[in-house]
Design a protein around this motif. Sequence first.
Motif, short mmCIF file in Angstrom:
data_model
loop_
_atom_site.label_atom_id
_atom_site.label_comp_id
_atom_site.label_asym_id
_atom_site.label_seq_id
_atom_site.Cartn_x
_atom_site.Cartn_y
_atom_site.Cartn_z
N SER A 1 0.83 -1.20 0.00
CA SER A 1 0.00 0.00 0.00
C SER A 1 0.86 1.26 0.00
O SER A 1 0.55 2.23 -0.69
CB SER A 1 -0.91 0.00 1.22
N LEU A 2 1.94 1.24 0.77
CA LEU A 2 2.84 2.40 0.81
C LEU A 2 3.38 2.72 -0.57
O LEU A 2 3.34 3.87 -1.02
CB LEU A 2 3.99 2.14 1.78
N PHE A 3 3.88 1.70 -1.27
CA PHE A 3 4.47 1.94 -2.57
C PHE A 3 3.42 2.24 -3.64
O PHE A 3 3.56 3.21 -4.39
CB PHE A 3 5.33 0.75 -3.00
N VAL A 4 2.38 1.45 -3.71
CA VAL A 4 1.40 1.59 -4.79
C VAL A 4 0.56 2.85 -4.61
O VAL A 4 0.31 3.59 -5.57
CB VAL A 4 0.50 0.34 -4.86
N ASP A 5 0.15 3.13 -3.39
CA ASP A 5 -0.77 4.25 -3.17
C ASP A 5 -0.09 5.59 -2.95
O ASP A 5 -0.71 6.64 -3.15
CB ASP A 5 -1.67 3.94 -1.97
N PHE A 6 1.19 5.59 -2.54
CA PHE A 6 1.82 6.87 -2.20
C PHE A 6 3.11 7.14 -2.97
O PHE A 6 3.26 8.17 -3.60
CB PHE A 6 2.10 6.92 -0.69
N LEU A 7 4.06 6.22 -2.91
CA LEU A 7 5.39 6.51 -3.46
C LEU A 7 5.46 6.46 -4.98
O LEU A 7 6.37 7.03 -5.57
CB LEU A 7 6.42 5.55 -2.85
N PHE A 8 4.53 5.76 -5.62
CA PHE A 8 4.54 5.67 -7.08
C PHE A 8 3.64 6.71 -7.74
O PHE A 8 3.45 6.67 -8.96
CB PHE A 8 4.14 4.29 -7.55
N ILE A 9 3.12 7.65 -6.99
CA ILE A 9 2.24 8.68 -7.56
C ILE A 9 2.96 9.49 -8.65
O ILE A 9 2.39 9.73 -9.71
CB ILE A 9 1.66 9.57 -6.45
#
Length: 79
Positions: free
Chosen positions: A10-18
């Motif tokens: 969730s951290l990577f998909v929802d926030f860091l890859f924006i």
Amino acid sequence: MKAFFEAIQSLFVDFLFIPHDALRTLELKGYWGWWGANIINWVAIIICGYYLVYWCKQLTIHQKNNEENQDTTAHSFLK
């Protein structure tokens, strides 16, 4: 443990890859979107190249002044 790995996802998909998702959607918008996405990439490459050249020049300056310690025993754990 499953919740831990889902939190990482969730951290990577929802926030860091924006930013990457924004570049991908910009590129797919057509001709000008493609140019916009590639200009951002080229600006990043030029900035990295500039600092690489700056770093190499600083290394040569320190090497000419004999300030660089190239002794293999410079660290105590290498003795």
